[in-house]
Design an enzyme around this catalytic site. Structure first.
Site, PDB file in Angstrom:
ATOM      1  N   ASN A 115       7.023   2.208   0.649  1.00 20.93           N
ATOM      2  CA  ASN A 115       6.714   0.814   0.255  1.00 20.93           C
ATOM      3  C   ASN A 115       7.992   0.069  -0.116  1.00 20.93           C
ATOM      4  OD1 ASN A 115       6.903   2.503  -2.025  1.00 20.93           O
ATOM      5  ND2 ASN A 115       5.651   1.157  -3.281  1.00 20.93           N
ATOM      6  N   ASP A 171       6.034  10.430  -9.316  1.00 23.52           N
ATOM      7  CA  ASP A 171       5.797   9.025  -8.961  1.00 23.52           C
ATOM      8  C   ASP A 171       6.860   8.147  -9.623  1.00 23.52           C
ATOM      9  OD1 ASP A 171       4.860   6.705  -7.890  1.00 23.52           O
ATOM     10  OD2 ASP A 171       2.913   6.738  -8.882  1.00 23.52           O
ATOM     11  N   HIS A 191      11.326   0.002 -12.157  1.00 22.86           N
ATOM     12  CA  HIS A 191      11.478  -1.453 -12.179  1.00 22.86           C
ATOM     13  C   HIS A 191      12.394  -1.754 -13.352  1.00 22.86           C
ATOM     14  CE1 HIS A 191       8.193  -2.013  -9.312  1.00 22.86           C
ATOM     15  NE2 HIS A 191       7.476  -1.162 -10.029  1.00 22.86           N
TER      16      HIS A 191
END
Ligand code: DOR
Ligand code: ZN
Length: 414
Positions: free
Chosen positions: A76, A294, A298
């Protein structure tokens, strides 16, 4: 040759261990334990397109500092990695970044399933670790939310015997909840909007499609008791399904919104204390096959925006091992189980060739998680200020010794 003297193995026996290397080194392993280095089968190192959040230099440094020498990177990106050309360009960028920083991290890439590019998958079938399909939307624009296209992806994966790893949250349920529930900027609403039924419904369908097509399916970041029960039963019936659990769902629950606010906004969201317990039970009865961090960094600035504008995700690649070693010290699981969950089960499921990478850990070292010691560009952690017992002190990758941890300087004579 690297010789590690008097080091404990996971079964407690103490030995001298020789490892192949160009270097000639002797390490005093007394008081330390030698484990196989970890594979982290779920990271988002953000190249290309979001290098301000992570690069393969910062990501690889974080991995090695956490005893991880192999990662599987998710597609992604910006643009998303959904064609042979993009996959190869991405692989090239990774190679350049790792070479420039002289970091020999082992990496594998997922291709993203995209309805307009399904014919690209076969072109790279020998270059990928698997196909990643987002059944619910998350960071980036990857999404396949209709059953017909989802089924096509299950078919393609089965035809070429590729692993299909899914982000299983039902988009329609999430959207309904967004309409139905009064908007709020309280981050705790995240677990209500992306409710447990969204995950359960998607997992139910994924199991059904895998059973029908004999697809080798991975359910990523499983988070609820009900999903685990469905998966337990599917495994008993012989469905080819494998289950990942994430440290964030094993060590935290919804109460983390109070302390961490939007930092705790992750997809799938944090769940209840009962779900946490169910995940631990599922580790012990082998319903959970492996642990992936995972790692989805950010920046703090991005995460501090109001709830509806803050991205979902949290860094984690460096924290999996210390959290699991601490859990061992609490008696929640054995070192043998840690090795299965972070290495041997992953090697078997994804058919990886074996390697000699190891991590030396100080099983009794007690230390508080300090953001300053974390190598990810994110610069924060959901686990900061936790005091954990059991830390890596050196990672050995392809015969190179990487000293890690706050005491790396004192141990530089290793
Ligand atoms: O919390 C998440 N963050 N979940 C995902 O599925 C994607 C990830 C990201 O890439 O930020
Ligand atoms: Zn992810």
């Amino acid at each position: 040759m690297i010789t590690i003297k008097n080091v404990a193995l996971s079964d407690g026996t103490v030995r001298n261990v020789d490892l192949d290397s160009c270097a000639q080194r002797h390490i005093d392993g007394s008081g330390l334990t030698l484990l196989p280095a970890l594979i982290d089968p779920h990271v988002h190192f953000r190249v290309p397109g979001a290098e301000h959040k992570e690069t393969w230099v910062s990501g690889a440094q974080a991995a090695l500092a956490g005893g991880v020498t192999t990662v599987f990177d998710m597609p992604n990106n910006t643009p998303s990695c959904v064609t042979a050309e993009r996959l190869r360009q991405k692989a090239q960028l990774i190679k350049e970044q790792l070479q420039r920083a002289a970091i020999p991290l082992r990496s594998y890439l997922y291709i993203g399933a995209d309805r307009n590019h399904l014919d690209e998958i076969v072109k790279v079938k020998n270059e990928i670790i698997g196909i990643k399909m987002f059944m619910g939307s998350s960071t980036g624009d990857l999404l396949i939310d209709d059953e017909h296209t989802q089924e096509q992806v299950f078919q393609i994966a089965a035809t070429y015997n590729l692993v299909l790893s899914v982000h299983a949250e039902e988009e329609a349920i999430i959207r309904q909840n967004q309409q139905r529930i009064k908007p709020s900027l309280d981050p705790a609403i995240h677990s209500i909007i992306r409710d447990r039924q969204a995950a359960i419904t998607a997992v139910e369908r994924a199991i059904r499609l895998a059973e029908k097509h004999r697809t080798k399916l991975v359910i990523l970041h499983c988070s609820t008791k009900e999903e685990l029960e469905l998966l337990r039963r599917a495994k008993r019936r012989g469905v080819r399904v494998y289950v990942e659990a994430c440290p964030r769902h094993l060590f935290l629950d919804e109460s983390a919104y109070q302390t961490h606010g939007n930092l705790a906004k992750v997809n799938p969201p944090l769940r209840s204390a009962t779900d946490r317990l169910a995940l631990w039970e599922a580790i012990h009865d082998n319903t959970v096959d492996f642990i992936g961090s995972d790692h989805s960094p950010h920046t703090l600035e991005e995460k501090q925006r109001p709830y509806d504008q803050a991205p979902a995700g949290a860094p984690g690649v460096q924290m999996t091992l210390p959290l699991l070693l601490d859990a061992c010290n609490h008696g929640w699981l054995s070192l043998k189980k840690v090795i299965e969950l972070t290495r041997t089960n992953i090697e078997k499921i994804f058919k990886l060739s074996p390697n000699d990478d190891v991590v030396l850990v100080d099983h009794k070292l007690r230390r508080t998680v300090e953001v300053a010691d974390l190598r990810s560009k994110a610069g924060w952690s959901l686990f900061s200020e936790m005091t954990l017992t059991g830390w890596p002190v050196a990672t050995i990758i392809r015969g190179n010794i990487i000293e890690v941890g706050a005491d790396a300087c004192q141990r530089a004579t290793l």
